[in-house]
Design a protein around this motif. Structure first.
Motif, short mmCIF file in Angstrom:
data_model
loop_
_atom_site.label_atom_id
_atom_site.label_comp_id
_atom_site.label_asym_id
_atom_site.label_seq_id
_atom_site.Cartn_x
_atom_site.Cartn_y
_atom_site.Cartn_z
N UNK A 26 0.85 -1.19 0.00
CA UNK A 26 0.00 0.00 0.00
C UNK A 26 0.89 1.25 0.00
N UNK A 27 0.70 2.12 -1.01
CA UNK A 27 1.42 3.41 -1.07
C UNK A 27 0.37 4.51 -0.99
N UNK A 28 0.53 5.39 -0.02
CA UNK A 28 -0.44 6.46 0.20
C UNK A 28 0.29 7.74 0.60
N UNK A 29 -0.48 8.84 0.71
CA UNK A 29 0.08 10.11 1.17
C UNK A 29 -0.77 10.68 2.28
N UNK A 30 -0.20 11.62 3.01
CA UNK A 30 -1.03 12.39 3.95
C UNK A 30 -0.88 13.86 3.60
N UNK A 31 -1.90 14.63 3.90
CA UNK A 31 -1.87 16.07 3.63
C UNK A 31 -2.27 16.81 4.91
N UNK A 32 -1.27 17.15 5.73
CA UNK A 32 -1.58 17.87 6.97
C UNK A 32 -1.98 19.32 6.71
N UNK A 33 -2.83 19.83 7.61
CA UNK A 33 -3.07 21.27 7.70
C UNK A 33 -1.93 21.89 8.49
N UNK A 34 -2.20 22.93 9.28
CA UNK A 34 -1.12 23.60 9.99
C UNK A 34 -0.81 22.85 11.29
N UNK A 35 0.43 22.37 11.37
CA UNK A 35 0.90 21.62 12.54
C UNK A 35 2.00 22.45 13.21
N UNK A 36 1.97 22.51 14.52
CA UNK A 36 2.96 23.33 15.24
C UNK A 36 4.30 22.60 15.29
N UNK A 37 5.20 22.95 14.37
CA UNK A 37 6.55 22.38 14.31
C UNK A 37 7.51 23.53 14.05
N UNK A 69 1.14 2.87 7.97
CA UNK A 69 2.28 1.97 7.73
C UNK A 69 2.23 0.72 8.61
N UNK A 70 1.07 0.51 9.25
CA UNK A 70 0.93 -0.68 10.11
C UNK A 70 0.36 -1.85 9.31
N UNK A 71 0.41 -3.02 9.93
CA UNK A 71 -0.19 -4.21 9.30
C UNK A 71 -1.69 -4.05 9.12
N UNK A 72 -2.31 -3.20 9.95
CA UNK A 72 -3.77 -3.02 9.87
C UNK A 72 -4.22 -2.40 8.56
N UNK A 73 -3.33 -1.67 7.89
CA UNK A 73 -3.70 -1.03 6.63
C UNK A 73 -3.25 -1.87 5.44
N UNK A 74 -4.16 -2.65 4.90
CA UNK A 74 -3.79 -3.50 3.76
C UNK A 74 -4.53 -3.13 2.48
N UNK A 75 -5.43 -2.14 2.51
CA UNK A 75 -6.27 -1.90 1.32
C UNK A 75 -6.37 -0.45 0.86
N UNK A 76 -5.75 0.50 1.58
CA UNK A 76 -5.73 1.87 1.05
C UNK A 76 -4.67 1.92 -0.04
N UNK A 77 -5.04 2.45 -1.21
CA UNK A 77 -4.13 2.46 -2.35
C UNK A 77 -4.20 3.82 -3.04
#
Ligand code: NAD
Length: 258
Positions: A179-190, A231-239
């Motif tokens: 499974x290869x996916x992306x995330x798109x965060x809003x404003x995070x305090x870093x 990235x856990x074993x629980x995610x096997x179907x998001x593509x």
């Protein structure tokens, strides 16, 4: 216990994600320009090959997950080199090391800034994977000095999201059970957003540009939970999904276009 590679592990979201995974008993190989297990400058070809060589050595040849998270937010050509070409080199370069994992996973950190109008010429160069043309166009934008502060950054993140959409269903990724996916965060305090999140006035101003009706600006740990799940074993179907963790900015800005 699984072995995770996290880029941008010395600060912000990457650091928090590495800590969370270690608390859960996993092994993390952190990558950054300084202060990490693997020191590599992902804006350069040399740094990208160092990344692959060192991760291969340290892991013994097998990893379970790639978290391609390193990024820069300045309006510079380096932002183009790291955010797009560095991320793609991380994913493509480390992919062979996932072959020995029973549950291989990969994710990259994009951004809600991908929702803003891109520079079309830069976007085309990125989608064509033409680094010389992309760096040249970024140089022109910097020299012209007229582009909105977020334009180079947003364009790199939009290109990365599109690259993920294109790559995820192919034989190399989905066909190999990854499974290869992306995330798109809003404003995070870093540290990256310190100038926008440091004072009450600054926070109010950034929330005018990035509407986040659900709980406002948030902490790196909140993003770490999502990266850890993807990235856990629980995610096997998001593509090829780009998961917006943004307090609602995508829902506000894109509205009905699902
Ligand atoms: P950060 O600045 O705290 O961390 C980014 C890390 O990437 C740093 O440790 C930095 O050294 C590393 N990095 C930068 N250039 C590099 C290079 N050439 N080679 C190797 N490492 C390099 O910022 P953050 O907020 O934790 O950002 C993490 C990711 O999240 C980035 O991709 C960023 O674009 C993305 N993002 C952040 C926000 C936010 O609001 N903070 C929002 C959306 C997306």
């Amino acid at each position: 216990s699984r072995t995770y590679v996290v880029t941008g592990a010395a600060s912000g979201i990457g650091k928090s994600t590495a800590e969370l995974l270690q608390e859960r008993g996993h092994r993390v190989i952190g990558v950054d320009i300084a202060g990490a297990d693997v020191v590599a400058d992902l804006s350069t070809a040399e740094g990208r090959s160092t990344l692959v060589e060192r991760v291969r050595e340290l892991s013994g040849g097998t990893i379970d997950a790639i978290i391609a998270n390193a990024g820069l937010a300045s309006s510079t050509a380096a932002t183009v080199a790291v955010n797009f070409f560095g991320a793609v080199a991380t994913l493509d370069g480390l992919r062979p090391l996932l072959a020995g994992s029973a549950a291989p996973r990969a994710v990259a950190t994009c951004s809600m800034a991908s929702l803003f109008p891109p520079d079309e010429e830069l976007l085309a160069a990125l989608l064509a994977a033409d680094e010389a043309a992309a760096l040249h166009r970024a140089g022109e934008l910097v020299a012209a000095g007229e582009q909105p502060a977020s334009q180079i950054y947003g364009t790199t993140k939009q290109a990365l999201a599109r690259w993920i959409r294109r790559a995820a269903p192919t034989p190399e990724w989905a066909g190999a059970g990854i499974p290869l996916n992306g995330i798109a965060p809003g404003v995070v305090a870093t540290p990256m957003t310190a100038a926008f999140t440091g004072t009450a006035e600054a926070r109010e101003a950034i929330l005018q540009q990035v509407p986040m009706p659900l709980n406002g600006i948030f902490e790196p740990r909140d993003v770490a939970y999502l990266l850890a799940w993807l990235t856990s074993e629980e995610n096997a179907h998001l593509c090829g999904q780009i998961v917006f963790i943004d307090g609602g900015s995508d829902a506000v800005i894109r509205g009905d276009s699902t």
